[in-house]
Design an enzyme around this catalytic site. Structure first.
Site, PDB file in Angstrom:
ATOM      1  N   SER A 123       0.861  -1.178   0.000  1.00 30.36           N
ATOM      2  CA  SER A 123       0.000   0.000   0.000  1.00 30.36           C
ATOM      3  C   SER A 123       0.899   1.230   0.000  1.00 30.36           C
ATOM      4  CB  SER A 123      -0.866   0.013   1.266  1.00 30.36           C
ATOM      5  OG  SER A 123      -1.241   1.358   1.575  1.00 30.36           O
ATOM      6  N   HIS A 161      -1.460  -1.530  -4.166  1.00 28.86           N
ATOM      7  CA  HIS A 161      -2.723  -1.321  -3.449  1.00 28.86           C
ATOM      8  C   HIS A 161      -2.878   0.175  -3.215  1.00 28.86           C
ATOM      9  CE1 HIS A 161      -5.888  -2.418  -0.475  1.00 28.86           C
ATOM     10  NE2 HIS A 161      -5.405  -1.417   0.221  1.00 28.86           N
ATOM     11  N   ASP A 185      -4.941   3.263  -1.927  1.00 26.09           N
ATOM     12  CA  ASP A 185      -6.005   3.560  -0.964  1.00 26.09           C
ATOM     13  C   ASP A 185      -6.730   4.849  -1.313  1.00 26.09           C
ATOM     14  OD1 ASP A 185      -3.848   2.132   1.390  1.00 26.09           O
ATOM     15  OD2 ASP A 185      -5.862   1.390   0.960  1.00 26.09           O
ATOM     16  N   MET A 219      -9.676   7.374  -0.432  1.00 23.42           N
ATOM     17  CA  MET A 219     -10.508   7.739   0.711  1.00 23.42           C
ATOM     18  C   MET A 219     -11.262   9.036   0.401  1.00 23.42           C
ATOM     19  SD  MET A 219      -7.834   7.029   3.814  1.00 23.42           S
ATOM     20  CE  MET A 219      -6.861   5.526   3.840  1.00 23.42           C
ATOM     21  N   HIS A 257      -8.468   0.440  -3.402  1.00 19.50           N
ATOM     22  CA  HIS A 257      -9.254   0.097  -2.200  1.00 19.50           C
ATOM     23  C   HIS A 257     -10.138   1.301  -1.930  1.00 19.50           C
ATOM     24  CE1 HIS A 257      -9.155  -0.703   2.428  1.00 19.50           C
ATOM     25  NE2 HIS A 257     -10.373  -0.851   1.908  1.00 19.50           N
ATOM     26  N   MET A 278     -12.393   3.326  -0.088  1.00 22.88           N
ATOM     27  CA  MET A 278     -12.959   3.647   1.223  1.00 22.88           C
ATOM     28  C   MET A 278     -13.829   4.887   1.042  1.00 22.88           C
ATOM     29  SD  MET A 278      -9.562   2.741   3.414  1.00 22.88           S
ATOM     30  CE  MET A 278      -8.527   2.918   1.962  1.00 22.88           C
ATOM     31  N   MET A 322     -10.309  -6.387   6.517  1.00 19.09           N
ATOM     32  CA  MET A 322      -9.500  -5.332   7.119  1.00 19.09           C
ATOM     33  C   MET A 322      -8.994  -5.796   8.479  1.00 19.09           C
ATOM     34  SD  MET A 322      -9.180  -2.915   4.998  1.00 19.09           S
ATOM     35  CE  MET A 322      -8.439  -1.662   6.039  1.00 19.09           C
ATOM     36  N   ASP A 339      -5.423  -6.568   5.072  1.00 19.90           N
ATOM     37  CA  ASP A 339      -4.936  -5.200   4.890  1.00 19.90           C
ATOM     38  C   ASP A 339      -4.984  -4.443   6.212  1.00 19.90           C
ATOM     39  OD1 ASP A 339      -6.283  -2.337   3.015  1.00 19.90           O
ATOM     40  OD2 ASP A 339      -4.297  -2.694   3.908  1.00 19.90           O
TER      41      ASP A 339
HETATM   42  C1  DX5 Z   1      -5.900   1.702   5.753  1.00 14.61           C
HETATM   43  C2  DX5 Z   1      -5.523   1.217   4.353  1.00 14.61           C
HETATM   44  C3  DX5 Z   1      -4.388   0.226   4.380  1.00 14.61           C
HETATM   45  C4  DX5 Z   1      -3.126   0.797   5.003  1.00 14.61           C
HETATM   46  C5  DX5 Z   1      -2.107  -0.302   5.166  1.00 14.61           C
HETATM   47  O1  DX5 Z   1      -7.167   2.299   5.710  1.00 14.61           O
HETATM   48  O2  DX5 Z   1      -6.625   0.584   3.744  1.00 14.61           O
HETATM   49  O3  DX5 Z   1      -4.125  -0.217   3.035  1.00 14.61           O
HETATM   50  O4  DX5 Z   1      -2.608   1.803   4.168  1.00 14.61           O
HETATM   51  O5  DX5 Z   1      -0.973   0.306   5.713  1.00 14.61           O
HETATM   52  P1  DX5 Z   1      -0.217  -0.388   6.941  1.00 14.61           P
HETATM   53  O6  DX5 Z   1       0.351  -1.681   6.364  1.00 14.61           O
HETATM   54  O7  DX5 Z   1       0.843   0.614   7.295  1.00 14.61           O
HETATM   55  O8  DX5 Z   1      -1.225  -0.648   8.002  1.00 14.61           O
HETATM   56 ZN    ZN Z   2      -6.137  -0.483   1.931  1.00 19.23          ZN
END
Ligand code: DX5
Ligand code: ZN
Length: 217
Positions: free
Chosen positions: A9, A34, A36, A38, A68, A70, A139, A173
């Site tokens: 990520s 990956h 993210d 948001m 991903h 969110m 998660m 994740d």
């Molecule tokens: C959190 C993200 C994850 C996060 C993982 O909301 O969906 O992908 O970035 O990062 P680490 O491995 O640092 O928890």
């Molecule tokens: Zn993620």
């Protein structure tokens, strides 16, 4: 059993140098990226959207991109993300009324579809969608931020999924790294998202290789 895949990520990477940071992870053996996404509503954080992903794809032609999502309305971003060159569109089932319809729209756009659940969501919520999902994401932190601690009490969800659906891609994740990969692998996860533990590793290649070896055992 499904193949071990390590997907770093980039959330805690230097986002102002996303292409270089991503290329470095791929050069060090990452199987996919990956990304993210948001929206500041589904989670209390705001990252980037399809314009950023489209630019990243212009720099990195062949890598496998997972977004991903969110976000509160994942159906809104299907076409823009498909156009941006996303391969796997993973969205949270919590805010969606008709999950099967969103899955169909994602697949009609040419992307694979992943279904994600937050820590508070029961894994049985996924049962009715397992025929249409390509990937399920459990998660192991509350979504919103990188660098959080791994929630080992999420492993029964992974075990339940692997036991009932031996051939599906199960992704974990949040807080996953060399120190927590063992129980993820034992529980049956095969797609491993790791942010801080890989991006910040002194030797990214070693971290990625070590985690893949544990999963492939
Ligand atoms: C959190 C993200 C994850 C996060 C993982 O909301 O969906 O992908 O970035 O990062 P680490 O491995 O640092 O928890
Ligand atoms: Zn993620």
């Amino acid at each position: 059993a499904p193949q071990a895949k390590i997907g770093p990520s980039i959330l805690n990477a230097d986002l102002a140098n996303l292409a270089a940071e991503s290329q470095k992870l791929l050069d060090n053996g990452a199987d996919y990226l990956h990304l993210d996404v948001m929206d500041g509503n589904f989670v209390p954080n705001l990252t980037f959207g399809h314009p950023m992903v489209k630019c990243l794809r212009n720099h990195i032609k062949n890598a496998y991109f997972e977004t991903h999502m969110m976000v509160n309305s994942p159906e809104q971003w299907i076409e823009p993300m498909a156009d941006a060159g996303v391969n796997l569109y993973t969205f949270h089932i919590e805010p969606v009324k008709d999950v099967c319809n969103v899955c169909r729209l994602v697949q009609e756009s040419g992307m694979k579809v992943g279904l994600a659940i937050k820590p508070a969501t029961k894994v049985e919520e996924l049962a009715r969608y397992m025929e249409v999902a390509d990937v399920v994401l459990v998660m192991t932190v509350e979504p919103g931020f990188g660098g959080q601690s791994f929630m080992a009490d999420m492993m029964p969800k992974v075990e339940w999924l692997r036991c009932n659906y031996p051939n599906i891609d199960i992704e974990v994740d949040g807080g996953v790294g060399p120190k927590t990969i063992e129980c993820c692998a034992k529980s049956g996860a095969n797609m491993i998202v790791s942010g801080t533990a890989v991006v910040g590793a002194p030797d990214q290649r070693q971290a990625i290789t070590q985690m893949r070896e544990v999963v492939q055992r």
